[in-house]
Scaffold this active site. Sequence first.
Site, short mmCIF file in Angstrom:
data_model
loop_
_atom_site.label_atom_id
_atom_site.label_comp_id
_atom_site.label_asym_id
_atom_site.label_seq_id
_atom_site.Cartn_x
_atom_site.Cartn_y
_atom_site.Cartn_z
N HIS A 1 55.27 37.77 14.54
CA HIS A 1 55.67 39.12 14.95
C HIS A 1 55.06 40.09 13.94
O HIS A 1 55.29 39.98 12.73
CB HIS A 1 57.19 39.27 14.99
CG HIS A 1 57.59 40.65 15.45
ND1 HIS A 1 57.84 40.94 16.77
CD2 HIS A 1 57.74 41.81 14.76
CE1 HIS A 1 58.13 42.23 16.88
NE2 HIS A 1 58.08 42.78 15.68
N CYS A 2 54.30 41.05 14.42
CA CYS A 2 53.60 41.97 13.51
C CYS A 2 54.22 43.36 13.58
O CYS A 2 54.16 44.02 14.62
CB CYS A 2 52.12 42.04 13.88
SG CYS A 2 51.22 43.19 12.80
N PRO A 3 54.82 43.82 12.47
CA PRO A 3 55.39 45.18 12.49
C PRO A 3 54.34 46.26 12.66
O PRO A 3 54.64 47.34 13.14
CB PRO A 3 56.08 45.29 11.13
CG PRO A 3 55.46 44.25 10.28
CD PRO A 3 55.00 43.15 11.19
N ASN B 1 54.22 46.60 16.11
CA ASN B 1 55.58 46.61 16.66
C ASN B 1 55.68 45.68 17.87
O ASN B 1 56.29 46.02 18.88
CB ASN B 1 55.98 48.03 17.06
CG ASN B 1 57.48 48.17 17.27
OD1 ASN B 1 58.26 47.39 16.70
ND2 ASN B 1 57.89 49.12 18.09
N ASN B 2 55.05 44.54 17.76
CA ASN B 2 54.99 43.62 18.88
C ASN B 2 54.67 42.22 18.34
O ASN B 2 54.24 42.08 17.20
CB ASN B 2 53.87 44.08 19.84
CG ASN B 2 54.02 43.48 21.22
OD1 ASN B 2 54.96 42.72 21.49
ND2 ASN B 2 53.12 43.83 22.11
#
Length: 313
Positions: free
Chosen positions: A149-151, A154-155
């Site tokens: 999950h990559c901030p 945001n996805n």
Amino acid sequence: MGAAAAAAAAGPGGGRCRADPCGLLCLLLTYLSVGYADYVILEHVLLQPGFRGSLWCPFHAVAFNLVVAMLLACHLRAVFADPGMVPLPETALDFSDLRSNTGTSSDTSHKSNQSNEDWTVCHRCETYRPPRAHHCQVCHRCVRRMDHHCPWINNCVGELNQKYFIQFLFYTGLASLYAMGLVLATWLWPADKSPAGKVDGAATEGGTSASRIHIAHRIILLVESIVFGLFVTVIFYDQLVSIITDKTPIEQLRHRLLKEARQEVSHTRKPKIALLREVFGRGFVICWFFPCNCSSPSPGGRPAYSYLPNYDV
Ligand SMILES: [Zn+2]
Ligand SMILES: [Zn+2]
């Protein structure tokens, strides 16, 4: 069935955690950083003595903004694309048997039934999920071939948006390198050495405070470019390793743990080019650089499968 109701509310392919404060902050930081870099390049580098008045000024302005436009396009695709969320059933599935069988374990949320072609059951989503799908704690959904999950987008990074994510890294690295080159060029070939610079230098004589502001902005941009450039290079390298070894970080960790437990892990070894084409598409290699669906890994951009495997429920 709370998860099914949530899926209905989120709509098809929905469920992404748009309200995650960390993700929203990272999105804001990304756009502010890109906007600031573009401002400094135009206002404090290209429109200053050295570049101003030469043909290099419009050339670099167009070229740099082209890279920035590609960066933003890839980023938006990565943010809004469905990473490959496993669809939730419209009607409730009964997992009570599985629950009672696994209820004694400390981790009752994720129990897999390895007997059916590695399809597993996610008790958080209350659905079956295909092989290599994992549950994301932030998105609260299972994602096919979930990488992480990559901030910054945001996805989740998964099967359907990994290409856009890697393109975003590529163009961010390119923009950082380009910005560093332009800033260094202003120092290597200062204005007073160019014919145009002599005129401008005389005109701005005494204007040292303006000059200091230009230098301050260039230094900030140089630091920003080095930090972001190194950051995306490391992640870009990790992503390529993840693709050509056909193992997501989650699977690499699992592989290590299984190895420590002296268990043999069997996996099919495909050619590296085939693995790259699975992510970037089977079209021309030039298509790999564009955030389009023209060479989508699967027809229509989505894998065709049911949320129900051949389980005998
Ligand atoms: Zn799940
Ligand atoms: Zn996620």
